[in-house]
Design an enzyme around this catalytic site. Structure first.
Site, PDB file in Angstrom:
ATOM      1  N   GLU A 135      -7.488  -3.490  -1.720  1.00 38.94           N
ATOM      2  CA  GLU A 135      -7.222  -3.281  -3.215  1.00 38.94           C
ATOM      3  C   GLU A 135      -8.211  -4.379  -4.190  1.00 38.94           C
ATOM      4  OE1 GLU A 135      -2.717  -3.317  -3.816  1.00 38.94           O
ATOM      5  OE2 GLU A 135      -2.929  -1.397  -3.211  1.00 38.94           O
ATOM      6  N   GLU A 279      -1.561   3.660   1.964  1.00 38.78           N
ATOM      7  CA  GLU A 279      -0.117   3.131   2.101  1.00 38.78           C
ATOM      8  C   GLU A 279       0.707   4.119   1.117  1.00 38.78           C
ATOM      9  OE1 GLU A 279       0.066  -0.697   0.193  1.00 38.78           O
ATOM     10  OE2 GLU A 279      -1.325  -1.678   1.427  1.00 38.78           O
TER      11      GLU A 279
END
Ligand SMILES: *[C@@H]1O[C@H](CO)[C@@H](O)[C@H](O)[C@H]1NC(C)=O
Ligand SMILES: *[C@@H]1O[C@H](CO)[C@@H](O)[C@H](O)[C@H]1NC(C)=O
Ligand SMILES: *[C@@H]1O[C@H](CO)[C@@H](O)[C@H](O)[C@H]1NC(C)=O
Ligand SMILES: *[C@@H]1O[C@H](CO)[C@@H](O)[C@H](O)[C@H]1NC(C)=O
Ligand SMILES: *[C@@H]1O[C@H](CO)[C@@H](O)[C@H](O)[C@H]1NC(C)=O
Ligand SMILES: *[C@@H]1O[C@H](CO)[C@@H](O)[C@H](O)[C@H]1NC(C)=O
Ligand SMILES: *[C@@H]1O[C@H](CO)[C@@H](O)[C@H](O)[C@H]1NC(C)=O
Ligand SMILES: *[C@@H]1O[C@H](CO)[C@@H](O)[C@H](O)[C@H]1NC(C)=O
Ligand SMILES: *[C@@H]1O[C@H](CO)[C@@H](O)[C@H](O)[C@H]1NC(C)=O
Length: 501
Positions: A135, A279
């Site tokens: 990220e 995720e």
């Protein structure tokens, strides 16, 4: 310099040839069945040993894992199992991999952290993906890592090609959901304007190398962070929404987030790019919405949706690959300055490998069946620390003691809406004392009358609040039992033994 460089090159060429010979003899027919993947992180005090976790995966037919680094013990435990693995170069390596000497750093990284594990004494780790950072464009991360991610990705891609692994191992940057915008209508999805041209280069490199785009999706966070978010829409089939541009009907935030990404890659020029959900999940503690029944409901609905292969409105009947977040709870995970007390409770298993709720991981059967628990787990003795019932301590001192215990362990279950928040004050103090005592391997000095604690053998857990019992792992993190030279010496040799066995 030149000579040793040549020598290293020659050795690695020889290794590569050896490796390719091994590959030729590798059973190419072994197919790993598709199915749900899981994220396996171990930001935990007393983490389960990798061998136990690997057996947990196997006993639950979990055939794909996503890791956050390349710990040798974890990869060694995965060798020879056939489990498909995504390894990762963490964010803190991006400055090296994407910096001035990034090309050479990436070649070294690939040699030490990837190719090495493709043949460990004849056994192979089935590594399919390399995550470059995690990220990096998300919020504050973007400042530190945003400019490094693409150069690091390119260098890793080139190093993978240099190692002869192109088309077999794929590099990708796991993205946070905020890289796409257009939130009112999924079909209007575009990459965030400040990184749009960068994302175009990134997806173009995926198209060239055959890599998927990997993006994380959390309907749970939509419900927590978006005022007036319809709660049913975080789940599946409880709330409808029509896309005003395409007229397509959405019945879940998950599909909406996925199609927002589908639309964004299409606008960037790659309509058929594979998208993997890196995720997705629901936590079970820390705040009101994070509880067992919501997590069970969300995850079971999600698994059924994925197993049905029905796809999403913009990609109907297309299989979606996803990695559940997460396999296990992680009780020292960062709480983002206290704003995210649920961060330590994403596991479908508690940290000791016991399942939290019935869940059908195949998505095909009964969502009332319990998964298999971890086997062979070593617990500390059945001893708990509670607030001493013998005398009433000064409330100010007691409060300080509780704060201290919590600051050095994990009291997220005591937070507002947490599973232990309904307890009375005395029980709350006991919860804090106990978890601090377990974090410190039940050493006497962490629970005595001076600290307002007393050791008991009866489990103080209530129906909703579980008092954890510590695990007998992670010995090198133990504080010294008593400050005596002998015990330090014992500790030292104990830790040394980890290096040799
Ligand atoms: C795993 O798969 C095997 C073979 O398909 C099956 O017999 C077994 O019940 C499965 N186990 C779980 C926990 O789903
Ligand atoms: C391999 O990965 C580990 C863990 O991330 C890192 O510390 C190490 O520096 C890497 N090796 C190279 C050569 O980059
Ligand atoms: C995020 O990082 C990229 C790459 O360095 C940069 O171009 C962009 O402006 C950054 N975005 C923000 C909001 O700072
Ligand atoms: C790359 O994109 C082009 C255009 O969409 C497509 O024809 C091609 O198949 C893609 N390549 C890969 C490896 O997916
Ligand atoms: C969506 O529905 C409206 C009203 O039914 C119609 O006018 C419009 O043409 C439709 N748009 C598309 C893209 O089908
Ligand atoms: C979990 O929260 C929901 C509300 O989001 C509530 O209806 C449910 O009863 C709660 N479950 C438990 C086990 O607390
Ligand atoms: C998807 O599958 C369903 C059921 O098999 C079928 O009715 C539908 O036409 C398919 N949609 C597309 C776009 O292929
Ligand atoms: C607090 O709760 C525990 C268990 O629920 C109970 O045994 C105890 O008496 C209570 N203490 C006070 C002060 O109410
Ligand atoms: C009790 O705890 C205090 C504070 O940690 C420590 O100084 C003391 O030595 C402990 N007493 C015993 C008997 O362990």
């Amino acid at each position: 310099m030149t000579f040793s460089f040549w020598l290293i090159n020659a050795i690695s060429q020889a290794l590569l040839v050896g490796f390719l010979v091994c590959l030729a003899g590798f059973d190419g027919n072994r197919t790993v069945e598709a199915g749900i993947g899981v994220n396996w992180g171990d930001t935990a005090r007393q983490p389960l040993p990798p061998e136990i976790v690997v057996r947990l995966l196997q006993s639950n037919n979990i055939s794909r894992v996503k890791l956050f680094d390349t710990k040798p013990s974890v990869l060694e435990a995965l060798a020879g199992t056939g489990i498909e693995v995504m390894i990762a170069a963490p964010n803190n390596l991006l400055s090296r991999l994407g910096g001035a000497d990034g090309e050479a750093a990436a070649v070294n990284w690939v040699a030490q952290n990837l190719t090495k594990y493709l043949d460990l004494n004849g056994e192979s780790v089935n590594i399919k993906y390399v995550a470059v950072g995690n990220e990096p464009f998300w919020g504050e991360n973007n400042k530190t890592y945003g400019h490094l991610a693409f150069p690091a990705l390119t260098n890793i891609q080139n190093a993978i090609r240099g190692a002869g692994l192109e088309g077999r191992v794929f590099a990708t940057i796991p993205l946070s959901a905020d890289v796409v915008e257009g939130k009112l209508d999924p079909s209007a999805g575009v990459f965030r304007s400040d990184i749009a041209s960068l994302m175009k280069k990134i997806v173009s490199s995926y198209n060239r190398t055959g890599s998927p785009l990997v993006i994380n999706m959390y309907p749970f966070l939509s419900i927590v962070w978006t005022p007036h978010f319809p709660p049913g829409y975080a789940f599946f089939g409880e709330h409808d929404k029509t896309d005003s541009l395409s007229n397509l009907t959405y019945t879940s935030m998950f599909d909406e987030m996925f199609d927002l990404t589908v639309a964004a890659v299409k606008r960037a020029g790659f309509p058929r790019l594979k998208i993997i959900v890196g995720e997705v999940g629901w936590p079970t503690d820390g705040i009101r919405l994070a509880n067992l029944s919501n997590a069970q409901k969300f995850n079971n609905q999600l698994l059924k949706h994925l197993a049905s292969n029905s796809g999403t409105p913009l990609r109907p009947n297309v299989t979606i690959d996803a990695y559940l977040f997460s396999l296990l709870d992680e009780n020292v995970k960062d709480l983002l300055g206290g704003s995210a007390p649920y961060e330590r409770h994403w596991g479908i298993f508690y940290q000791d490998g016991t399942p939290k709720y019935p869940i059908d991981l195949s998505g095909h059967g009964e969502s009332s069946s319990w998964p298999q628990a971890a086997v062979g787990v070593k617990y500390l003795p059945r001893r708990y620390c509670i607030e001493t019932p013998l005398f009433a301590p000064d409330p100010v001192l007691l409060g300080k003691r509780i704060d201290f215990s919590c600051a050095h362990s994990d009291c997220t279950a005591l937070g507002e809406g947490g599973s232990c928040s309904p307890l009375n004050d005395s029980m709350k103090a006991s919860y804090a004392f106990n978890i601090y005592y377990q974090f410190n391997y039940q050493q006497d000095s962490y629970c005595n009358y001076t600290t307002f604690g007393a050791v008991v053998t009866e489990d103080p857990s209530t129906e909703t609040c579980k008092f954890p019992l510590g695990l007998d792992y992670g010995g090198c993190n133990r504080g010294p039992q008593v400050t005596m030279k002998l015990s330090l010496f014992v500790l030292f040799t104990f830790c040394l033994s980890f290096f040799f066995f």
